[in-house]
Design a protein around this motif. Sequence first.
Motif, short mmCIF file in Angstrom:
data_model
loop_
_atom_site.label_atom_id
_atom_site.label_comp_id
_atom_site.label_asym_id
_atom_site.label_seq_id
_atom_site.Cartn_x
_atom_site.Cartn_y
_atom_site.Cartn_z
N GLU A 40 0.83 -1.21 0.00
CA GLU A 40 0.00 0.00 0.00
C GLU A 40 0.86 1.25 0.00
OE1 GLU A 40 -0.46 -2.42 2.41
OE2 GLU A 40 -2.13 -3.41 1.41
N GLU A 41 1.95 1.23 0.79
CA GLU A 41 2.85 2.39 0.81
C GLU A 41 3.54 2.55 -0.54
OE1 GLU A 41 5.56 1.99 4.03
OE2 GLU A 41 3.99 1.98 5.54
N TYR A 42 3.92 1.42 -1.12
CA TYR A 42 4.58 1.46 -2.42
C TYR A 42 3.63 2.00 -3.49
CZ TYR A 42 7.65 -0.06 -6.18
OH TYR A 42 8.46 -0.09 -7.28
N ASP A 43 2.35 1.57 -3.44
CA ASP A 43 1.36 2.09 -4.39
C ASP A 43 1.10 3.58 -4.18
OD1 ASP A 43 1.07 -0.25 -5.75
OD2 ASP A 43 -0.70 -0.92 -4.64
N ARG A 44 1.13 4.03 -2.92
CA ARG A 44 0.97 5.47 -2.65
C ARG A 44 2.12 6.27 -3.23
NH1 ARG A 44 -0.90 5.25 3.29
NH2 ARG A 44 1.04 4.16 3.24
N LEU A 45 3.33 5.72 -3.10
CA LEU A 45 4.50 6.41 -3.66
C LEU A 45 4.42 6.45 -5.19
CD1 LEU A 45 7.27 7.72 -3.21
CD2 LEU A 45 8.26 5.44 -3.35
N LYS A 46 4.01 5.35 -5.80
CA LYS A 46 3.86 5.33 -7.25
C LYS A 46 2.75 6.27 -7.69
CE LYS A 46 3.58 0.87 -8.20
NZ LYS A 46 3.64 -0.41 -8.91
N ASP A 47 1.69 6.37 -6.88
CA ASP A 47 0.60 7.30 -7.19
C ASP A 47 1.09 8.74 -7.18
OD1 ASP A 47 -2.18 7.89 -7.66
OD2 ASP A 47 -2.27 8.59 -5.59
N LYS A 48 1.91 9.07 -6.19
CA LYS A 48 2.46 10.43 -6.10
C LYS A 48 3.36 10.73 -7.28
CE LYS A 48 5.16 13.44 -3.20
NZ LYS A 48 6.14 13.55 -2.15
N ARG A 49 4.20 9.78 -7.65
CA ARG A 49 5.10 9.99 -8.79
C ARG A 49 4.31 10.08 -10.10
NH1 ARG A 49 8.85 12.14 -6.20
NH2 ARG A 49 9.99 10.80 -4.78
N ALA A 50 3.22 9.34 -10.20
CA ALA A 50 2.39 9.42 -11.41
C ALA A 50 1.74 10.80 -11.52
CB ALA A 50 1.34 8.32 -11.39
N TRP A 51 1.31 11.37 -10.39
CA TRP A 51 0.75 12.73 -10.43
C TRP A 51 1.83 13.74 -10.81
CZ3 TRP A 51 -3.78 14.25 -11.34
CH2 TRP A 51 -4.89 13.55 -10.91
N ASP A 52 3.06 13.52 -10.34
CA ASP A 52 4.15 14.42 -10.75
C ASP A 52 4.35 14.37 -12.26
OD1 ASP A 52 4.60 15.22 -8.16
OD2 ASP A 52 6.27 13.83 -7.81
N LEU A 53 4.30 13.16 -12.83
CA LEU A 53 4.44 13.04 -14.28
C LEU A 53 3.24 13.64 -15.00
CD1 LEU A 53 5.99 11.88 -16.74
CD2 LEU A 53 4.61 9.83 -16.45
N ALA A 54 2.05 13.44 -14.47
CA ALA A 54 0.84 13.95 -15.13
C ALA A 54 0.82 15.46 -15.19
CB ALA A 54 -0.40 13.43 -14.40
N LEU A 55 1.34 16.12 -14.17
CA LEU A 55 1.31 17.58 -14.14
C LEU A 55 2.59 18.22 -14.67
CD1 LEU A 55 -0.44 18.06 -10.69
CD2 LEU A 55 -1.45 18.12 -12.97
N SER A 56 3.57 17.43 -15.09
CA SER A 56 4.84 17.99 -15.56
C SER A 56 4.69 18.87 -16.80
CB SER A 56 5.87 16.89 -15.79
OG SER A 56 5.44 16.01 -16.80
N PRO A 57 3.81 18.57 -17.78
CA PRO A 57 3.68 19.51 -18.90
C PRO A 57 3.16 20.88 -18.46
CG PRO A 57 2.75 17.40 -19.51
CD PRO A 57 3.05 17.33 -18.05
N ALA A 58 2.28 20.91 -17.46
CA ALA A 58 1.78 22.20 -16.98
C ALA A 58 2.85 22.95 -16.20
CB ALA A 58 0.55 21.99 -16.11
N LYS A 59 3.73 22.22 -15.53
CA LYS A 59 4.80 22.87 -14.78
C LYS A 59 5.83 23.50 -15.70
CE LYS A 59 4.41 19.95 -10.71
NZ LYS A 59 5.06 18.89 -9.91
N SER A 60 6.01 22.94 -16.90
CA SER A 60 6.99 23.51 -17.83
C SER A 60 6.38 24.60 -18.71
CB SER A 60 7.57 22.40 -18.71
OG SER A 60 6.59 21.86 -19.54
#
Length: 171
Positions: A44-64
Amino acid sequence: MSKALDYSSLEAAKWKHLPPPPGFSKSVSSHKGSSKAVTKTSPEEYDRLKDKRAWDLALSPAKSLPMQAFMLYMSGGGVQIFSMGIVFMLLSSPFKNILGINNAFAQFAPSTSSNPKSLATLLIQKLAYISCNLLTLGVGLWKCRSMGLLPTGTGDWLAFESRGVVRIPHV
């Protein structure tokens, strides 16, 4: 003559009373005779960490996007090789990103397929990724319009306009 270092002195009692360094994990035992016990992260912790990293990737075009907007501003409004290169990069990168979305999010796939919530979350993150890329594409099209590269006026379509035959009535 040079002195040799005695590494066996590291196990002396004077070193055992030092406080642990910052970030030292208490779960790893440093005594000579004991086994090293490392705490494992739960799925569950590992899935939470992957979820957070996936959100970072999802919002990266908006951040740039602010940096890309600044580059568009600095390139000017004329049609030069530098401004065309930036506009081409801005227009082509969303298509590349959207086409490679499954490869980009493959590393964030949930570890257990029995959890439908994590699959739905990944779908939401993919939709956010697509919308951020479409926003980038919109900024690129706005720059093309401001440079006069998009046919938006009536004068741009005069070649496709047909004129009717004018009939003069007989008197």
